[in-house]
Write a protein that holds these residues in place. Structure first.
Motif, PDB file in Angstrom:
ATOM      1  N   ALA A   1       0.823  -1.197   0.000  1.00  0.00           N
ATOM      2  CA  ALA A   1       0.000   0.000   0.000  1.00  0.00           C
ATOM      3  C   ALA A   1       0.864   1.257   0.000  1.00  0.00           C
ATOM      4  CB  ALA A   1      -0.936  -0.003   1.203  1.00  0.00           C
ATOM      5  N   CYS A   2       1.979   1.239   0.750  1.00  0.00           N
ATOM      6  CA  CYS A   2       2.820   2.437   0.829  1.00  0.00           C
ATOM      7  C   CYS A   2       3.570   2.690  -0.468  1.00  0.00           C
ATOM      8  CB  CYS A   2       3.775   2.359   2.008  1.00  0.00           C
ATOM      9  SG  CYS A   2       4.890   0.949   1.977  1.00  0.00           S
ATOM     10  N   CYS A   3       3.630   1.720  -1.356  1.00  0.00           N
ATOM     11  CA  CYS A   3       4.291   1.883  -2.656  1.00  0.00           C
ATOM     12  C   CYS A   3       3.281   2.184  -3.759  1.00  0.00           C
ATOM     13  CB  CYS A   3       5.074   0.623  -3.007  1.00  0.00           C
ATOM     14  SG  CYS A   3       6.348   0.218  -1.804  1.00  0.00           S
ATOM     15  N   ILE A   4       2.025   2.347  -3.379  1.00  0.00           N
ATOM     16  CA  ILE A   4       0.987   2.631  -4.371  1.00  0.00           C
ATOM     17  C   ILE A   4       0.272   3.944  -4.058  1.00  0.00           C
ATOM     18  CG2 ILE A   4      -1.183   1.822  -5.402  1.00  0.00           C
ATOM     19  CD1 ILE A   4      -0.222  -1.054  -4.702  1.00  0.00           C
ATOM     20  N   TYR A   5      -0.292   4.084  -2.891  1.00  0.00           N
ATOM     21  CA  TYR A   5      -1.198   5.198  -2.616  1.00  0.00           C
ATOM     22  C   TYR A   5      -0.556   6.538  -2.281  1.00  0.00           C
ATOM     23  CZ  TYR A   5      -4.812   1.880  -3.352  1.00  0.00           C
ATOM     24  OH  TYR A   5      -5.611   0.947  -3.950  1.00  0.00           O
ATOM     25  N   PRO A   6       0.471   6.606  -1.466  1.00  0.00           N
ATOM     26  CA  PRO A   6       1.026   7.940  -1.173  1.00  0.00           C
ATOM     27  C   PRO A   6       1.756   8.534  -2.379  1.00  0.00           C
ATOM     28  CG  PRO A   6       1.692   6.348   0.504  1.00  0.00           C
ATOM     29  CD  PRO A   6       1.075   5.579  -0.620  1.00  0.00           C
ATOM     30  N   SER A   7       1.668   9.842  -2.504  1.00  0.00           N
ATOM     31  CA  SER A   7       2.482  10.511  -3.515  1.00  0.00           C
ATOM     32  C   SER A   7       3.896  10.650  -2.950  1.00  0.00           C
ATOM     33  CB  SER A   7       1.905  11.880  -3.846  1.00  0.00           C
ATOM     34  OG  SER A   7       1.875  12.694  -2.705  1.00  0.00           O
ATOM     35  N   ILE A   8       4.876  10.598  -3.833  1.00  0.00           N
ATOM     36  CA  ILE A   8       6.272  10.765  -3.441  1.00  0.00           C
ATOM     37  C   ILE A   8       6.865  11.819  -4.367  1.00  0.00           C
ATOM     38  CG2 ILE A   8       8.536   9.646  -3.267  1.00  0.00           C
ATOM     39  CD1 ILE A   8       7.048   7.019  -2.692  1.00  0.00           C
ATOM     40  N   SER A  10       9.991  12.902  -4.271  1.00  0.00           N
ATOM     41  CA  SER A  10      11.405  12.624  -4.535  1.00  0.00           C
ATOM     42  C   SER A  10      11.582  11.839  -5.823  1.00  0.00           C
ATOM     43  CB  SER A  10      12.004  11.797  -3.392  1.00  0.00           C
ATOM     44  OG  SER A  10      11.817  12.426  -2.160  1.00  0.00           O
ATOM     45  N   LYS A  11      12.731  12.049  -6.446  1.00  0.00           N
ATOM     46  CA  LYS A  11      13.093  11.297  -7.641  1.00  0.00           C
ATOM     47  C   LYS A  11      13.262   9.822  -7.287  1.00  0.00           C
ATOM     48  CE  LYS A  11      16.790  11.049 -11.022  1.00  0.00           C
ATOM     49  NZ  LYS A  11      18.052  11.649 -11.472  1.00  0.00           N
ATOM     50  N   ILE A  12      12.707   8.958  -8.121  1.00  0.00           N
ATOM     51  CA  ILE A  12      12.813   7.505  -7.980  1.00  0.00           C
ATOM     52  C   ILE A  12      13.385   6.996  -9.297  1.00  0.00           C
ATOM     53  CG2 ILE A  12      11.504   5.344  -7.700  1.00  0.00           C
ATOM     54  CD1 ILE A  12       9.307   7.053  -6.307  1.00  0.00           C
ATOM     55  N   PRO A  13      14.331   6.055  -9.287  1.00  0.00           N
ATOM     56  CA  PRO A  13      14.818   5.527 -10.555  1.00  0.00           C
ATOM     57  C   PRO A  13      13.648   5.040 -11.421  1.00  0.00           C
ATOM     58  CG  PRO A  13      16.226   4.757  -8.796  1.00  0.00           C
ATOM     59  CD  PRO A  13      15.037   5.446  -8.152  1.00  0.00           C
ATOM     60  N   GLY A  14      13.549   5.584 -12.630  1.00  0.00           N
ATOM     61  CA  GLY A  14      12.453   5.239 -13.527  1.00  0.00           C
ATOM     62  C   GLY A  14      11.238   6.141 -13.374  1.00  0.00           C
ATOM     63  N   MET A  15      11.233   6.957 -12.337  1.00  0.00           N
ATOM     64  CA  MET A  15      10.143   7.921 -12.091  1.00  0.00           C
ATOM     65  C   MET A  15      10.811   9.230 -11.651  1.00  0.00           C
ATOM     66  SD  MET A  15       7.372   5.520 -10.076  1.00  0.00           S
ATOM     67  CE  MET A  15       5.823   6.059 -10.810  1.00  0.00           C
ATOM     68  N   HIS A  16      11.408   9.917 -12.601  1.00  0.00           N
ATOM     69  CA  HIS A  16      12.260  11.066 -12.287  1.00  0.00           C
ATOM     70  C   HIS A  16      11.529  12.264 -11.706  1.00  0.00           C
ATOM     71  CE1 HIS A  16      15.625   8.940 -13.913  1.00  0.00           C
ATOM     72  NE2 HIS A  16      14.914   8.643 -14.990  1.00  0.00           N
ATOM     73  N   ASN A  17      10.213  12.316 -11.867  1.00  0.00           N
ATOM     74  CA  ASN A  17       9.423  13.400 -11.281  1.00  0.00           C
ATOM     75  C   ASN A  17       8.692  12.950 -10.027  1.00  0.00           C
ATOM     76  OD1 ASN A  17      10.101  15.306 -13.278  1.00  0.00           O
ATOM     77  ND2 ASN A  17       8.630  14.375 -14.667  1.00  0.00           N
ATOM     78  N   GLY A  18       9.111  11.823  -9.461  1.00  0.00           N
ATOM     79  CA  GLY A  18       8.437  11.278  -8.297  1.00  0.00           C
ATOM     80  C   GLY A  18       7.271  10.389  -8.702  1.00  0.00           C
ATOM     81  N   CYS A  25       4.497   2.315  -7.687  1.00  0.00           N
ATOM     82  CA  CYS A  25       5.900   2.654  -7.897  1.00  0.00           C
ATOM     83  C   CYS A  25       6.510   1.655  -8.886  1.00  0.00           C
ATOM     84  CB  CYS A  25       6.666   2.604  -6.575  1.00  0.00           C
ATOM     85  SG  CYS A  25       8.431   2.979  -6.768  1.00  0.00           S
ATOM     86  N   ILE A  26       7.287   2.162  -9.818  1.00  0.00           N
ATOM     87  CA  ILE A  26       7.923   1.316 -10.814  1.00  0.00           C
ATOM     88  C   ILE A  26       8.905   0.336 -10.161  1.00  0.00           C
ATOM     89  CG2 ILE A  26       9.855   2.859 -11.335  1.00  0.00           C
ATOM     90  CD1 ILE A  26       9.294   2.197 -14.331  1.00  0.00           C
ATOM     91  N   GLN A  27       9.347   0.639  -8.956  1.00  0.00           N
ATOM     92  CA  GLN A  27      10.310  -0.219  -8.252  1.00  0.00           C
ATOM     93  C   GLN A  27       9.636  -1.273  -7.366  1.00  0.00           C
ATOM     94  OE1 GLN A  27      13.389  -0.234  -9.081  1.00  0.00           O
ATOM     95  NE2 GLN A  27      13.274   1.597 -10.349  1.00  0.00           N
ATOM     96  N   LEU A  28       8.318  -1.356  -7.412  1.00  0.00           N
ATOM     97  CA  LEU A  28       7.587  -2.375  -6.650  1.00  0.00           C
ATOM     98  C   LEU A  28       7.567  -3.668  -7.466  1.00  0.00           C
ATOM     99  CD1 LEU A  28       5.888  -3.069  -4.135  1.00  0.00           C
ATOM    100  CD2 LEU A  28       3.878  -2.309  -5.422  1.00  0.00           C
ATOM    101  N   ALA A  29       8.185  -4.708  -6.934  1.00  0.00           N
ATOM    102  CA  ALA A  29       8.275  -5.993  -7.630  1.00  0.00           C
ATOM    103  C   ALA A  29       6.955  -6.755  -7.535  1.00  0.00           C
ATOM    104  CB  ALA A  29       9.403  -6.830  -7.026  1.00  0.00           C
ATOM    105  N   ASP A  30       6.809  -7.766  -8.378  1.00  0.00           N
ATOM    106  CA  ASP A  30       5.592  -8.588  -8.381  1.00  0.00           C
ATOM    107  C   ASP A  30       5.319  -9.246  -7.032  1.00  0.00           C
ATOM    108  OD1 ASP A  30       5.073  -7.934 -11.019  1.00  0.00           O
ATOM    109  OD2 ASP A  30       6.024  -9.741 -11.815  1.00  0.00           O
TER     110      ASP A  30
END
Length: 75
Positions: A1-8, A10-18, A25-30
């Protein structure tokens, strides 16, 4: 849930605008693990998040509901 619902913001690899609220999140694995958990590229806000009952409830479903409602998203 914390990798889906909150806005972030900060820059994340693959999501440069947060990450916008409600977007996975693109970094959330299956398997729901973080692909960059031990990486210095992991946003500080993610590393500082503490899963507490008031935010995460007693189940995944409750966490989704609580975090979504904090962002104003209907689940």
């Amino acid at each position: 849930a914390c990798c889906i619902y909150p806005s972030i913001s900060s820059k994340i690899p693959g999501m440069h605008n947060g990450k916008p609220a409600g977007i996975k999140c693109i970094q959330l694995a299956d398997d729901l693990s973080c692909k960059i958990f031990n990486s210095p590229d992991r946003p500080q806000v993610c590393g500082g998040f503490k899963a507490e009952q008031i935010i995460c409830g007693d189940s995944s479903e409750e966490a989704y509901s609580i975090l979504a409602s904090l962002e104003g998203i209907k689940v």
